[in-house]
Every structure is written in C-alpha cells, then in structure tokens.
Scaffold this active site. Structure first.
Site, PDB file in Angstrom:
ATOM      1  N   GLY A  12       0.779  -1.230   0.000  1.00  0.00           N
ATOM      2  CA  GLY A  12       0.000   0.000   0.000  1.00  0.00           C
ATOM      3  C   GLY A  12       0.811   1.279   0.000  1.00  0.00           C
ATOM      4  N   ASN A  14       1.540   3.219  -2.561  1.00  0.00           N
ATOM      5  CA  ASN A  14       0.844   4.242  -3.349  1.00  0.00           C
ATOM      6  C   ASN A  14      -0.418   4.722  -2.640  1.00  0.00           C
ATOM      7  OD1 ASN A  14       2.209   4.933  -5.894  1.00  0.00           O
ATOM      8  ND2 ASN A  14       2.107   2.740  -6.288  1.00  0.00           N
ATOM      9  N   ILE A  93      -7.098  -9.144 -12.056  1.00  0.00           N
ATOM     10  CA  ILE A  93      -7.718  -8.652 -13.285  1.00  0.00           C
ATOM     11  C   ILE A  93      -9.164  -8.261 -12.993  1.00  0.00           C
ATOM     12  CG2 ILE A  93      -8.397  -9.244 -15.638  1.00  0.00           C
ATOM     13  CD1 ILE A  93      -5.394  -8.983 -15.234  1.00  0.00           C
ATOM     14  N   ASN A 108      -5.215   3.435 -13.051  1.00  0.00           N
ATOM     15  CA  ASN A 108      -4.194   2.521 -12.555  1.00  0.00           C
ATOM     16  C   ASN A 108      -2.828   3.195 -12.621  1.00  0.00           C
ATOM     17  OD1 ASN A 108      -3.078  -0.134 -11.814  1.00  0.00           O
ATOM     18  ND2 ASN A 108      -2.260  -0.174 -13.890  1.00  0.00           N
ATOM     19  N   HIS A 110       1.172   2.324 -13.060  1.00  0.00           N
ATOM     20  CA  HIS A 110       2.066   1.245 -13.516  1.00  0.00           C
ATOM     21  C   HIS A 110       3.499   1.756 -13.496  1.00  0.00           C
ATOM     22  CE1 HIS A 110       3.264  -2.410 -15.569  1.00  0.00           C
ATOM     23  NE2 HIS A 110       4.022  -1.667 -16.353  1.00  0.00           N
ATOM     24  N   GLU A 181       5.938   7.547  -9.185  1.00  0.00           N
ATOM     25  CA  GLU A 181       4.619   7.044  -8.783  1.00  0.00           C
ATOM     26  C   GLU A 181       3.944   7.923  -7.734  1.00  0.00           C
ATOM     27  OE1 GLU A 181       4.322   2.745  -8.054  1.00  0.00           O
ATOM     28  OE2 GLU A 181       6.360   2.590  -8.837  1.00  0.00           O
TER      29      GLU A 181
END
Length: 209
Positions: A12, A14, A93, A108, A110, A181
């Site tokens: 966690g 992010n 997914i 999202n 990445h 990020e």
C-alpha cells in the site's frame, strides 16, 4: 467532494502517497471512502486502520468461482458509491462488467513508461528487472485509465526516471516510486477531482494546467 475507492493487494505504498497528499492539501476536494484489498494479509489494511479509512477484503480463495468473486468485488465497490476507482498495486484482473460500469472512472498506476515493460507478467519487481536487463537509460511510471486489456488503457500522465549503472531492481523500484509514482498518482487524482483531465484533438488525455 470526489469519492474514491482504492484497490490494493500488498504494502500500500501508493495508497499511503494518496493519503499523505490528501492530508497535505496536494489533493483537494477528495476523500477516500473505502479501500478494498485482494489479500487479507496486505499491509495496506494496517495503513487504512491507522488513517481511519474503512476497508474490506475480497479474497479469491473465499469464493467457489471467479464469477462469485467478481460479483463480490463489484458489490463491495458499489457499496461505497465511488466517483473514481484507483488501482494502487492491485494484482487482480478486473471483470469486464466492472470496467463497463465505470468507463473512464478507473485509473491505474504502472511502474514503467507505457507501452514499455507492461502487459501480462509485468508487475512489481519484474518490471524493473526487465528494464535493467534491457539496459534502458530511462524508465518511469504511468497513470492510465483502465480498459479491457492489461495496461492498454489511455495514458493520463507519465513521469520519467533515469536508471543508473549500479541499480538493482529493488533500488530502481524505490526510486521510481519516490520520483514518479508518488508524484503522478496524486496529481492525476487531483486533476480528476477538478475536471482537469481533458482530451486533445486526437482523443488522447492530458492534464490541463
């Protein structure tokens, strides 16, 4: 007030960056109304408890089928009535029914500059291992909207990070987190909250200054 639900699978980091950005005022007019974890042992749940954020777990082993799990995930998300769903290290997914239900409302993060080092099998440290093995001089992170593919949705914002000759995957992972990020995910959420994500004449997204 923008209502966001954050989906997580692990530590966690992010999620914490978003919590900190809300607390510091980098993200405004936004609240995390809930966090859903795919793993009951995810440290992200502890972060939620520390921050007083409601959390729940949708764990695949608790369900007899993928269909049952998918329904539980959608029901859990719907229960929070979110305006935006944020995938912050979510390693499951998403069902197509969920994506269709929330078009351009799922984003999202990445850890690469999409379309490089993304798609099936590219997650966590593996992204950075592949980048270093390829010998790239620049990597980074991308925030994108989610579509039916894996990391194929439209890009919202990217930030580059230089690699270094003595990088290990772990060292590079940390630098990409800190320099990219944890910067662009809060920026994208804040832009969404203030209707600053726009489309250009080619249909590509950008954040209005």
């Amino acid at each position: 007030m923008l209502r966001i639900v954050v989906l997580v699978s692990g530590g966690g980091t992010n999620l914490q960056a978003v919590i900190d950005a809300i607390n510091s005022g980098k993200i405004t007019d936004t609240e995390i109304v809930g966090v859903i974890a795919s793993n009951p042992s995810a440290y992200a749940i502890t972060r939620c408890n520390n921050a007083g954020i409601p959390s729940s777990v949708v764990y695949r082993k608790d369900f007899e089928s993928a269909e049952a799990r998918d329904k539980a995930l959608i029901d859990a998300i719907d229960s929070y009535s979110p305006d935006l769903i944020v995938l912050a290290g979510f390693l499951t997914i998403l069902p197509k029914t969920l994506i269709d239900k929330y078009p351009e409302k799922i984003m999202n993060i990445h850890p690469s500059l999409i379309p490089s080092f993304c798609g099936d099998g590219y997650y966590g440290l593996e992204v950075h291992r592949r980048a270093l093995k390829r010998g790239v001089k620049v990597t980074g992170a991308t925030v994108h909207f989610v579509d039916d593919g894996t990391d194929t949705g439209p890009v919202i914002i990217q930030k580059a990070v230089y690699t270094k000759p003595d990088d290990t995957p772990e060292v590079l992972q940390r630098r990409v987190m800190e320099e990219a990020e944890w910067q662009i995910l809060p920026a994208a959420i804040n832009a969404f909250a203030h209707n600053m994500i726009k489309k250009d004449s080619n249909g590509n997204f950008y954040i209005e200054e």
